[in-house]
Each structure stands twice: as C-alpha cells, then as structure tokens.
Write an enzyme that holds these catalytic residues in place. Sequence first.
Site, PDB file in Angstrom:
ATOM      1  N   ASP A 260       0.815  -1.217   0.000  1.00 15.11           N
ATOM      2  CA  ASP A 260       0.000   0.000   0.000  1.00 15.11           C
ATOM      3  C   ASP A 260       0.853   1.273   0.000  1.00 15.11           C
ATOM      4  O   ASP A 260       0.642   2.175   0.823  1.00 15.11           O
ATOM      5  CB  ASP A 260      -0.941   0.027   1.212  1.00 15.11           C
ATOM      6  CG  ASP A 260      -1.752  -1.243   1.376  1.00 15.11           C
ATOM      7  OD1 ASP A 260      -2.057  -1.875   0.352  1.00 15.11           O
ATOM      8  OD2 ASP A 260      -2.072  -1.607   2.527  1.00 15.11           O
TER       9      ASP A 260
ATOM     10  N   GLU B 266     -11.332   1.442  -3.807  1.00 13.07           N
ATOM     11  CA  GLU B 266     -10.669   1.873  -2.575  1.00 13.07           C
ATOM     12  C   GLU B 266      -9.376   2.609  -2.904  1.00 13.07           C
ATOM     13  O   GLU B 266      -9.055   2.852  -4.065  1.00 13.07           O
ATOM     14  CB  GLU B 266     -10.370   0.655  -1.680  1.00 13.07           C
ATOM     15  CG  GLU B 266      -9.522  -0.406  -2.339  1.00 13.07           C
ATOM     16  CD  GLU B 266      -9.399  -1.673  -1.511  1.00 13.07           C
ATOM     17  OE1 GLU B 266      -9.825  -1.688  -0.347  1.00 13.07           O
ATOM     18  OE2 GLU B 266      -8.874  -2.671  -2.042  1.00 13.07           O
TER      19      GLU B 266
END
Length: 569
Positions: free
Chosen positions: A63, A239
């Site tokens: 991420d 997302e």
Amino acid sequence: MKKNQVALITVFMALFVFTGCNAQKNVPVYSSVVYQGNDKVYNENPLKADEFYNPILQGTYPDPAITRKGDDYYLVASSFAMFPGVPIFHSKDLVNWTQIGHVLDRKTQLKVHDTGISAGIYAPDIRYNPHNETFYMITTQFAGGIGNMVVKTKDPMKGWSDPIKLDFQGIDPAIFFDDDGKAYVVHNDAPNEGEELYQGHRVIKIWEYDVEKDQVVPGTDKIIVNGGVDLSEKPIWIEAPHIYKKDGLYYLMCAEGGTGGWHSEVIFVSENPMGPYQPAPSNPILSQRYLFKDRENKVDWAGHADLVVGPDDKYYGVFLGVRPNEEGRVNTGRETFILPVDWSGKFPVFENGLIPMEPKLKMPEGVENRTGEGGYFPNGNFTYTEDFSSEKLDYRWIGLRGPREDFMEFTKNGLKITPFEVNIKEVKPTSTLFHRQQHKDFSFTTTIDYQPGSEEDLAGITALQNERFNYVFGITKKDEKYYLVLERTEEGDSKILASKEIELKDDLQLRVTAEGDDYKFSYALNEGDFQNLGGTVSGDILSTNVAGGFTGNMIGLYATSANDAVPGK
C-alpha cells in the site's frame, strides 16, 4: 564479626551469584544474524549501468504512498500490527531509498497491543502541504478505538505528532491540498444504508477538510464514485483513492477489484474536486489480471497506486504487487513496485503496466544506482549481516503489537531479549524481533547463547505469517535435559514436527532456509556443521493464500516464558 556469620554471608553471596548467573542464562543473547537472499530472477537478470530492480522494496511493504517536497521524496507503507508502525523512506531520485524511521513509533500513536497482526494500520497516505509547510500522514487504525486519523510534522526526519481522530467512517483516507489552499479528504466507504447492491459493493466519498481545525467539515460529504468504473459490471472494492490536479482538471485514481488476483488501478476526471467524476474510456490503467498464468518471473495483484513527478519531470507510480513462488503462494507479502507513467494524453497510463512486468527498469536520466551502499536500502539479491554492536537498532527490525524497547537490551555480547510470559500464538505484544522475508530463496541464520530453566522457557526463531499460522524452532527444557523443538501451527492447531535432545556447551546456531515453498530448519553446535531437524516442511502456512490476511512471512528472534512447544506432546 563471628566466624559463623561470615560463613553464612559467604553462602548467601554464592547463592546470589549462582542464581543470578542462571537468571541471565535464562535470558537469550543473540550475537549475530545473517540474512541472505538468492532469487533466480536476479541471478539471471544482472543489472546494466543504467538499470535498477523492481520491486524497490522487497518483502511486506504494501500500500505505498509517496509525496515530494523540492528534491526530497518520502514514501510510506502499511504496517498493520507491527510496532513501530508505518515505515517511512526517503529518496532524492526514486531509485536509492533510505529508511529514516517509522511515522508511528510510540504507544500514544499506535494502540495495537490487543489485535491480530492483519489489523492495525491500513493504507497510509502521505502529503506535503506547501501552504503551511507541513507534512500529513492520514490512515485508518483498526485498533484502540481510533479509526481514521491524521498525524503531522514540519520535518519527517524529526518525528510526528500524536494522532488526531477524524470524524468519519470507512477506510483508506487520502488528503488533497488544492492550489487555492483548500483541502479535501477522500476515502472508501460502504454505500448508503439500504443501497447495497452486492457483496464487495463500496463507494468513494469526499469531504472538505478544515486545515485549521484538522477535521472534516460536517455535512460536506458526498459520494463521488458508486461501485467503480461501471456499476453494471458489479465492480468490487473501489478503494485507496488519491486526487491529483493537472492542467486545471482533477483526477481521482483508485484501486478496484480487491487486493488479490483481480486487483487493478483505475482513473476518473472532473472539473471540480467535489465531482462529478467520469471514468477514463480505457480503464484499468494498471493491472496484471488479464495475463496468462504461467508467465516467467510472475508479478501479480498489481494495484493500490500513487503518483509523483520524478526528478526528470516525468510521472512515476508506486504500487503494490506480489511475486508468487512455484506453487503460486505469496510468502514475501505485497511489495512496493514502481513504473514510469505516461501522462502525455488526457489520462495517465502506467508504462508496461498491462503486460507482464519485467524485473528491471531504466533509471531516470542522471541517476546512479547505489542500492545497498552507504545506508541505502538493499535491492535484488543481497546479504544483510547484523552483529548488534550498534546502540541503535536498524529500522528493518520490528516488534509485534508493542515497542521493541520493552524486551530488548544491547549488551557487550549481543542483543538480549527478556522473555515475556506471552506465547507467539497469543494476541498480545510478544518478545520477538522480526525481519521480513524478502526473497523466495533465502537463509536466515542466528547465533544464540541460552539455557532455558524449564519447559515454560523457549528461545530461538519463528517464521510467522500470523498468530494462527507459524513455525517455532527453539531450545527448551524437559526433565532437566535440553531439547530443540520444531512446532507447526496451522489454524491455531499446534503440532510438534520434530525434537532432539542436545548438549548446550557453547553458542548455538539456528537457521531457516527456503527454496520457494520448501523450508528447512537446521542447527549447529559449537560452530560445527548444520544438521536439519524435521526434514523439509511446507511454506504453505506462511503464505497469504493459506493463512489469509495482508502480511508476508516474518522471521523473528523469539523468546518466551509461556512456551507450549514441549517435546513429546
């Protein structure tokens, strides 16, 4: 003083010295660690002078998010229940990276002491606001009742503030500072109540953000993406949103498809930061999901990206991806990759991001590859040697759910780990110092001085995917004899695979090696040859595929006074 008093004092002193020595022996001292990676892909693809390897951060650094101030780049990654949290790296050129610490390095910032390893810190975003010359790191902390939060600093080299709790639900928040000084927060959320259409249906929301109060402005929230690029196709898990501004337009980039095999990156555009946003006609702009399964040097699950302008004034994107082993299993976790981005047209596209990824990239013009030198993070195949002679622990070493300083101490003989009365399978802070598995083929060797006092005592190493899936390889005691034990825990069910009585006369070396999915645990007494214990065991339980969650395999120096890996059980 009478003779009998002197004799009594002498006996007491002797007992004190004896028990003190025993107590110290019952606390393991690790004098060295050698981690060596030897992946075939790097041996077969040596670097030319103008090349560097991808991924740029090997092992579980998922991420990624990146920001730039002047010539300085800062990159952060998810850390879940690892402590300290949110590793932060610095670079001048996007090739050579130095870890400068962790954003969340104290208990007032990170409250993960009672949560599973895959909870905690998700998807941090980092941004520099030139209007107040402040860096922001915004994230979701699934622990401690915190939720969405932001921390700030004027200088990432000098530490960060305590968290400011943000008043909204959902996950994956990101912050955007517009040219006019206004700020906005975007994030993933559930659809409005009663409007859920299918499993995995999510939305992207935006809020105005009050920079003075450090809080979203109540009542300004708005759904700007419902479901994903095309709601009729039932897209899942939109997302990780980020907003960028280019040529007067606002671009919203998101991950879509979930963080596994259908992962991708998609892009939308608007004339206003609050929308409405329209998807690009050629989404996705990054994905490996359409490619043939058995491709060479396979990279998969690509997505969750962030963009930045490089030193050559061209765009680059960092993103997560995985390198499965020969069984298709993911033991090294989700890693940080980078690709150049072509933004010569209206929409950005990751260069070669929709074809099989190569292990090497061309460096930005004028950059010299110095990875692994002078404090720069290593890359490719490398050997990392640690003798714990420094008074400052290398940042790559991390704890689980609590500070390393609570159990470790530097001594003249090495690193002492004072055991907690906590087992590696408990959801509590453990007395374990972890190093990420960064290669499919690796060895991890440590030298330990230790004499357990009872069967409740154990010290050695652990290979851990999470608290319910792991291996323990260490020394314990039973019936006044010392034993090496190898324990496998799968879905919380533990089994002793092998044990052997040993004589402890000197330091003991412990080693775990892997060749893809095949792992071996070995030991050497008195600097002798290594002997295997337990044969070849499967790395299946150390993979995301089997164990679930979001982390890769962690190799730990582990000590406990709550051992349940007992020979003969």
